[in-house]
Design an enzyme around this catalytic site. Sequence first.
Site, PDB file in Angstrom:
ATOM      1  N   LYS A   1       5.249  -2.356  -2.278  1.00 53.28           N
ATOM      2  CA  LYS A   1       5.093  -1.377  -3.358  1.00 53.28           C
ATOM      3  C   LYS A   1       6.449  -1.035  -3.972  1.00 53.28           C
ATOM      4  O   LYS A   1       7.452  -0.913  -3.264  1.00 53.28           O
ATOM      5  CB  LYS A   1       4.426  -0.117  -2.789  1.00 53.28           C
TER       6      LYS A   1
ATOM      7  N   SER B   1      -0.222   7.042  -5.782  1.00 55.11           N
ATOM      8  CA  SER B   1       0.731   6.203  -6.489  1.00 55.11           C
ATOM      9  C   SER B   1       0.670   4.723  -6.094  1.00 55.11           C
ATOM     10  O   SER B   1       1.291   3.893  -6.745  1.00 55.11           O
ATOM     11  CB  SER B   1       2.151   6.733  -6.225  1.00 55.11           C
TER      12      SER B   1
ATOM     13  N   SER C   1      -1.448   9.285  -1.857  1.00 54.84           N
ATOM     14  CA  SER C   1      -1.128   8.059  -2.586  1.00 54.84           C
ATOM     15  C   SER C   1      -1.613   6.771  -1.941  1.00 54.84           C
ATOM     16  O   SER C   1      -1.513   5.708  -2.543  1.00 54.84           O
ATOM     17  CB  SER C   1       0.389   7.964  -2.822  1.00 54.84           C
TER      18      SER C   1
END
Length: 460
Positions: free
Chosen positions: A60, A136, A160
């Site tokens: 990520k 996220s 997230s």
Amino acid sequence: MGLRELIRTREVTAAEVEDCARRALERAHDELNALTQPPFDPSLAHEPDGPLGGVPFVIKDSGPFAQGVPFTIGSRAINGAYAHVDHDLMARFRAAGLVALGQSTAPEFGLSFATESVRYGPTRNPWDPKRGVGGSSGGAAALVAAGAVPLAHASDAGGSIRVPAASCGLVGLKPGLGRTPCGPASGEIAFGQLVEFAVTRTVRDTAHLLDAVGAPTVGDKYQAPGPPRPYAEAIRTDPGRLRIALTTEPWTGGTVNGQVAAAAVTAGQVLEWIGHAVTETRLDVDGEAVVEAAMLTVVTTGGAVLRGTPRRPDPSKLEGVSRRVLAETEEFTLLDVMKATEAQNAVTRAVGRFFQEYDVLVTPTLGRLPAPHGTLNYDHSGHTGRSWLRRLFTYGPFTATFNVSGNPAISLPLGQSREGLPIGVQLVAAHGREDLLLQVAAQLEQAVPWADRTPPLYVG
């Protein structure tokens, strides 16, 4: 994991799996806009004989994670930044044999439940491209849901991991405080509220991955007790009759969509049918204390950006909320920190008392169905840090509390809306009880299987 077994038995080679995953990632990105750059060529170094040797995944874009890999945290204002050393979890991923093939999209600074940065544009949901993927860890969830990779690195400071998992029909475990490493640069991140792990498609894959990477490193400030048996073994054992609490009533404000609430209620009914004692109740936590404590995540993120990038971000290139977050970070005082940590303590103790009475809590993961693009407009200059958190909590009111308290929590894709959209149900357990959480998750997966559900945009 199925892929690892195929590689181990030489039915396929690791090179064939990697080639297939590369092509799938490119196809998925063309449809979903979920990568920050073309797939890595070559893949990042890894141990081919590790327990997950040859299994493809992506990391990520959430900050310095893999040595030598540039990061932007979704921002036009960050360029030329890269990790000087591996994060301890990345070192575990390499040792486990995971093959990192790319970097997934995230919102600017990771402070949104919508992966729609100005730098990269919106990441589209494989169930409905007009809707978002959550945040996220949105790019990670989109790629796993689309079948490009079986799992992906994700992180969670307020939901997230769980919010994208719910938005995309995946399993999203947020391990408890001290379960996964957070070094070597830090002993804790965001005052213990941020945890790194992954999104997957199955409880089995989550259990195997946690077995491979789920232990603290020497010197970690918080260290969760080890499980009594491997998680992959635990999910095959009956946890016995448990005390299950169920609530669909948010304590941080907002309302819950009827279809979303119904999915959580149905999960409670299934658990009762399995043999557990299920009680509808309310979690007695002060919602304003959750907001106040979550400000520690906001300002820690701002501080990480200011300290961890090669040059100060140009404010003209920042999105509206990010610009305000950096300003508030510099305005935050020691007294503000003390107030926020006192709020965190109040939340942690209230949650701790709750789990003296109950073994598992069941809630919706989100308050709504996956939102159309633009619903959570991060590029809005009128927000303060607190007003933005309140905005997020009207959309996802159930997740951040357990970052504040440090409890393990998991989102399962147990529901589906009339429109065919995935609905996540969250399970929470006491500190250190990821094993119990995964046992109950495995029971639900067996009773209400989701393996046959694939989104319209599927490249697997």
